[in-house]
Design an enzyme around this catalytic site. Structure first.
Site, mmCIF file in Angstrom:
data_model
loop_
_atom_site.group_PDB
_atom_site.id
_atom_site.type_symbol
_atom_site.label_atom_id
_atom_site.label_comp_id
_atom_site.label_asym_id
_atom_site.label_seq_id
_atom_site.Cartn_x
_atom_site.Cartn_y
_atom_site.Cartn_z
ATOM 1 C CE1 TYR A 112 -9.600 1.958 7.860
ATOM 2 C CE2 TYR A 112 -10.186 3.649 9.433
ATOM 3 C CZ TYR A 112 -9.443 2.964 8.686
ATOM 4 O OH TYR A 112 -8.075 3.470 8.908
ATOM 5 N N GLY A 129 0.845 -1.100 0.077
ATOM 6 C CA GLY A 129 0.023 -0.040 -0.015
ATOM 7 C C GLY A 129 0.825 1.266 -0.081
ATOM 8 C CG ASP A 158 -4.909 -8.448 -4.768
ATOM 9 O OD1 ASP A 158 -5.025 -8.083 -3.565
ATOM 10 O OD2 ASP A 158 -5.714 -9.078 -5.531
ATOM 11 N N GLY A 184 -0.491 4.791 -1.042
ATOM 12 C CA GLY A 184 -1.608 5.661 -0.516
ATOM 13 C C GLY A 184 -0.938 6.789 0.280
#
Length: 313
Positions: free
Chosen positions: A143, A9, A53, A12
């Site tokens: 979340y 990630g 992924d 981000g």
């Protein structure tokens, strides 16, 4: 001995700055950035990058083996506002990516993990002021539910399998380097951009909504200080509260008008207001201070100066 580090990630809001900071500190070659999509040009040019992924265990295992990865920073997640629109996709990404990394550590294929939690783990029944480290946690968002579940699994893997996993409950994060990605505290970044470009901003939260916030430099420093701490000092294996400042949209606007007197703010609360109302207004981070010496450096005034000064450039 050099430790190869994988950031999942990396494109981000936090991942980008974490990648640059770690590459400056340790050299580019041993910091492997990865994400499901390519990042900006600066990130892509700064060192090794893998399309990955995080929910694909075999692909992740392959990257870990190829680069002889020792530490993993798992920053991939679907954030609060976006997760409410795609609940099952959010659950799948947020939980399966964590299980994949925890299982690699359980199998001794990596030795240390950082996984970010969030103030979203708290809920409407949590004490709002000076929220303690251990308290009622009944999150009301997808979340938050995924982060609370993640905390329990991190602690379980540590206690049961000796996995060295470390975590922080991030408050809202403010940065001039990258735009936020679908969180409820995004207004605190957008407002600075709009102040400079339009001299006006419409807040999606009410004027009096107080939330815990942190300038990105503090958040990155906290992350690295936690990861560099002696394992014996890490007493909390779910996730540590950390805090810097709490403010409302009107207080940010006020700090901006000191430098841009003509700036005006209006209010049109949307679905994100209900999420914000379920979160704390301030955080007690005394455990992090006691265990590994955490101290914040940025208050609202300094944050506003940094944001406006750098965005003007």
């Amino acid at each position: 001995m050099q430790k190869n580090i994988l950031i999942i990630g990396a494109c981000g809001q936090i991942g980008t700055e974490l990648t640059f900071t770690l590459r400056e500190k340790h050299g580019s070659d041993i910091i492997i950035a990865s994400d499901i999509r390519e990042g900006n040009e600066n990130l892509m040019d700064s060192g090794p990058f893998e399309l990955l992924d995080a929910t694909d265990y075999d692909a992740l295992e392959e990257v870990v083996a190829y680069y002889e990865i020792d530490e993993v920073y798992l920053m991939a997640a679907m954030l609060s506002a976006t997760a409410e629109k795609f609940p099952m996709r959010a659950w799948n990404l947020n939980m399966n990516s964590l299980f994949n990394v925890l299982n690699l550590a359980k199998e001794k294929k990596i030795s240390k993990i950082f996984w970010p939690s969030s103030i979203a783990v708290f809920g409407p029944n949590t004490p709002r002021d000076n929220t303690p480290q251990n308290t009622i946690m009944e999150p009301s968002t997808v979340y938050g539910i995924s982060k609370q579940s993640g905390e329990r699994w991190c602690e379980y893997y540590h206690n049961k399998f000796g996995v060295d996993v470390r975590s922080i409950r991030y408050p809202g994060l403010i940065s001039w380097k990258t735009m936020p990605g679908g969180g409820t505290t995004d207004y605190a970044v957008e407002i600075y951009h709009k102040a400079l470009s339009d001299k006006t901003y419409t807040s999606f939260l009410r004027t009096d909504t107080t939330l815990p916030m942190m300038f990105m430099d503090d958040a990155i420093r906290a992350t690295l200080e936690l990861m560099e701490s002696d394992p014996d000092k890490i007493k909390v294996r779910s996730a540590y509260n950390i805090a810097a400042m709490s403010f409302t949209p009107s207080e940010v606007a006020e700090s901006i008008t000191v430098q841009i007197p003509e700036f005006e703010i209006t209010y049109e609360p949307d679905s994100r207001q209900a999420i914000a109302d379920s979160w704390p207004s301030s955080i007690d981070d005394s455990e992090a201070r006691k265990d590994w010496g955490w101290r914040s450096e940025f208050d609202l005034e300094r944050t506003t100066n940094e944001m406006l000064q750098n965005l003007r450039k």
